[in-house]
Design a protein around this motif. Structure first.
Motif, short mmCIF file in Angstrom:
data_model
loop_
_atom_site.label_atom_id
_atom_site.label_comp_id
_atom_site.label_asym_id
_atom_site.label_seq_id
_atom_site.Cartn_x
_atom_site.Cartn_y
_atom_site.Cartn_z
N HIS A 67 0.84 -1.19 0.00
CA HIS A 67 0.00 0.00 0.00
C HIS A 67 0.89 1.25 0.00
N THR A 68 1.70 1.36 -1.04
CA THR A 68 2.64 2.47 -1.19
C THR A 68 2.26 3.28 -2.44
N PRO A 69 2.76 4.51 -2.56
CA PRO A 69 2.45 5.32 -3.75
C PRO A 69 2.80 4.63 -5.06
N LYS A 70 3.96 3.96 -5.09
CA LYS A 70 4.37 3.27 -6.33
C LYS A 70 3.34 2.24 -6.75
N TYR A 71 2.85 1.46 -5.80
CA TYR A 71 1.91 0.40 -6.15
C TYR A 71 0.50 0.91 -6.41
N LEU A 72 0.23 2.16 -6.03
CA LEU A 72 -1.00 2.79 -6.50
C LEU A 72 -0.97 2.93 -8.03
N ALA A 249 20.13 -0.69 -7.09
CA ALA A 249 19.39 0.42 -7.69
C ALA A 249 18.93 0.08 -9.10
N THR A 250 19.80 -0.61 -9.86
CA THR A 250 19.46 -1.00 -11.23
C THR A 250 18.29 -1.97 -11.25
N LYS A 251 18.27 -2.91 -10.31
CA LYS A 251 17.20 -3.92 -10.27
C LYS A 251 15.83 -3.28 -10.06
N THR A 252 15.78 -2.15 -9.35
CA THR A 252 14.48 -1.51 -9.11
C THR A 252 13.91 -0.89 -10.39
N CYS A 253 14.77 -0.68 -11.40
CA CYS A 253 14.33 -0.08 -12.66
C CYS A 253 14.04 -1.10 -13.75
N THR A 254 14.53 -2.32 -13.57
CA THR A 254 14.48 -3.31 -14.65
C THR A 254 13.07 -3.59 -15.13
N ALA A 255 12.16 -3.85 -14.20
CA ALA A 255 10.79 -4.19 -14.58
C ALA A 255 10.13 -3.04 -15.35
N HIS A 256 10.31 -1.81 -14.85
CA HIS A 256 9.70 -0.67 -15.53
C HIS A 256 10.30 -0.45 -16.91
N PRO A 298 1.68 -7.91 -15.96
CA PRO A 298 1.65 -8.61 -14.66
C PRO A 298 2.69 -9.71 -14.56
N ILE A 299 3.01 -10.36 -15.68
CA ILE A 299 4.03 -11.41 -15.66
C ILE A 299 5.38 -10.82 -15.30
N ILE A 300 5.70 -9.67 -15.91
CA ILE A 300 6.98 -9.00 -15.65
C ILE A 300 7.05 -8.54 -14.20
N TYR A 301 5.98 -7.92 -13.70
CA TYR A 301 6.00 -7.43 -12.32
C TYR A 301 6.07 -8.58 -11.31
N THR A 302 5.45 -9.69 -11.63
CA THR A 302 5.46 -10.83 -10.71
C THR A 302 6.85 -11.44 -10.58
N PHE A 303 7.52 -11.63 -11.71
CA PHE A 303 8.78 -12.37 -11.69
C PHE A 303 10.02 -11.48 -11.61
N MET A 309 7.30 -10.37 -5.28
CA MET A 309 7.43 -11.81 -5.09
C MET A 309 7.37 -12.17 -3.60
N VAL A 310 7.99 -11.33 -2.76
CA VAL A 310 7.94 -11.54 -1.31
C VAL A 310 6.50 -11.46 -0.82
N SER A 311 5.73 -10.51 -1.35
CA SER A 311 4.32 -10.36 -0.97
C SER A 311 3.50 -11.57 -1.40
N VAL A 312 3.76 -12.08 -2.59
CA VAL A 312 3.05 -13.27 -3.07
C VAL A 312 3.33 -14.47 -2.17
N LYS A 313 4.63 -14.66 -1.83
CA LYS A 313 5.01 -15.78 -0.96
C LYS A 313 4.38 -15.62 0.42
N ARG A 314 4.32 -14.37 0.92
CA ARG A 314 3.73 -14.11 2.24
C ARG A 314 2.23 -14.46 2.23
N LEU A 315 1.53 -14.09 1.17
CA LEU A 315 0.10 -14.39 1.07
C LEU A 315 -0.15 -15.88 0.94
#
Length: 326
Positions: A67-72, A249-256, A298-303, A309-315
């Motif tokens: 529930h963060t601005p990015k995920y909005l 830092a690079t990994k946070t940009c890869t999906a986008h 969604p496939i890119i964001y999931t993997f 991925m941590v959130s999916v595993k937690r759920l």
């Protein structure tokens, strides 16, 4: 027959003496062999798109850590992906697979409005996500002051207003056009703005301006801003001394970056080489650039997003514990 024709012609003239067609004939895929296999492929694309984005939305809603601005913005992108696919694929299958190529005027306008709006929202949401990455990497100490829930709601709200204004303006100018035929043929896979306004008998200059302005606002400006954002990010990454911090830092940009490439590169290349591409190839390319990004997002964001991925595993773990105690 003559009497029926006169009735149809009378029905096609509004109080403003603007002659509108009774139907539009969508002829985009006509004459291309083996297209039934393509329609089956599109059906599965739609199913995967709806399921994938629905799961993404579900995880974001259920996990408070997301529930963060990015995920909005990610939530808004998934909602938009479902919407644009729903606006395009079911109508396309009904038109070509079931043979309902005659589309009433009102239904055609509403279909065009939906496609224009949601394509605009896809582009603008990707731009918002690039701003998020720019602030996170270039201004990390001020990130939580700049990108707040309030600022994200404002940016998403502004993008919806821009999309609604552009789509509404395009439709308003189209309704002022007169057509010389009761059935107008459109060589596209949906109620496409360009072929429709070019078929008009009266002055279509305002619609022509909108047709040229739309890609500038929704492709040119976003791409320019994204290039600027990642230029600043690249400079900042170059200044980071430790390889571990640079990699993180690079990994946070890869999906986008992948999302941006999937959305912008094919459509930009298609328009850049428009005169040199066969008409049928062009129509298939445009249909693929419209329906594939919503499926892949969604496939890119999931993997490729570790926190997701941590959130999916937690759920899943929470669900497993719940079932084991049931």
């Amino acid at each position: 027959m003559k009497e029926n024709g006169r009735k149809m012609q009378t029905a096609s003239v509004t109080a403003r003496n603007v002659s509108i067609p009774s139907y539009f004939y969508i002829s985009g895929f006509s004459g291309i062999p083996h297209m039934r296999y393509y329609y089956i492929f599109l059906f599965f694309v739609y199913i995967i798109t709806v399921l994938g984005n629905s799961c993404l939305i579900f995880v974001i809603i259920m996990d408070r850590n997301l529930h963060t601005p990015k995920y909005l913005a990610v939530f808004n992108l998934s909602l938009t992906d479902i919407s644009v696919s729903t606006a395009v694929i079911p109508q396309l299958l009904d038109t070509f697979l079931l043979g309902n190529q005659l589309i009433p005027y009102g239904l055609c306008m509403s279909n065009m409005f939906s496609v224009l709006l949601f394509l605009a929202m896809q582009s603008l949401t990707l731009t918002i996500l690039s701003f998020d990455r720019l602030a996170a990497i270039c201004l990390p100490l001020r990130y939580h002051m700049i990108v707040t829930h309030k600022s994200m709601f404002v940016m998403i709200g502004a993008s919806w207003i821009i999309g609604l204004l552009l789509a509404s303006t395009a439709i308003v100018f189209l309704t002022r056009l007169s057509f010389c035929k009761l059935i107008v043929s459109i060589n596209s896979f949906y109620c496409d703005h360009g072929p429709i306004y070019r078929s008009a008998c009266n002055n279509n200059f305002p619609s022509s301006v909108i047709a040229n302005l739309y890609p500038v606002i929704l492709l040119g400006f976003p791409v320019a801003f994204i290039v600027f954002s990642y230029t600043c990010i690249a400079v900042t990454l170059f200044r980071i001394t430790t390889p571990q911090d640079r990699q993180r830092a690079t990994k946070t940009c890869t999906a986008h970056l992948i999302l941006v490439a999937i959305f912008y590169v094919p459509i930009t290349l298609t328009y850049a080489f428009w005169p040199f591409i066969n008409t049928n190839t062009r129509i298939i390319n445009l249909s693929l650039t419209t329906v594939l990004p919503p499926m892949l997002n969604p496939i890119i964001y999931t993997f490729m997003t570790e926190e997701f991925m941590v959130s999916v595993k937690r759920l899943l773990k929470r669900k497993f514990i719940f079932l084991s105690h049931k």
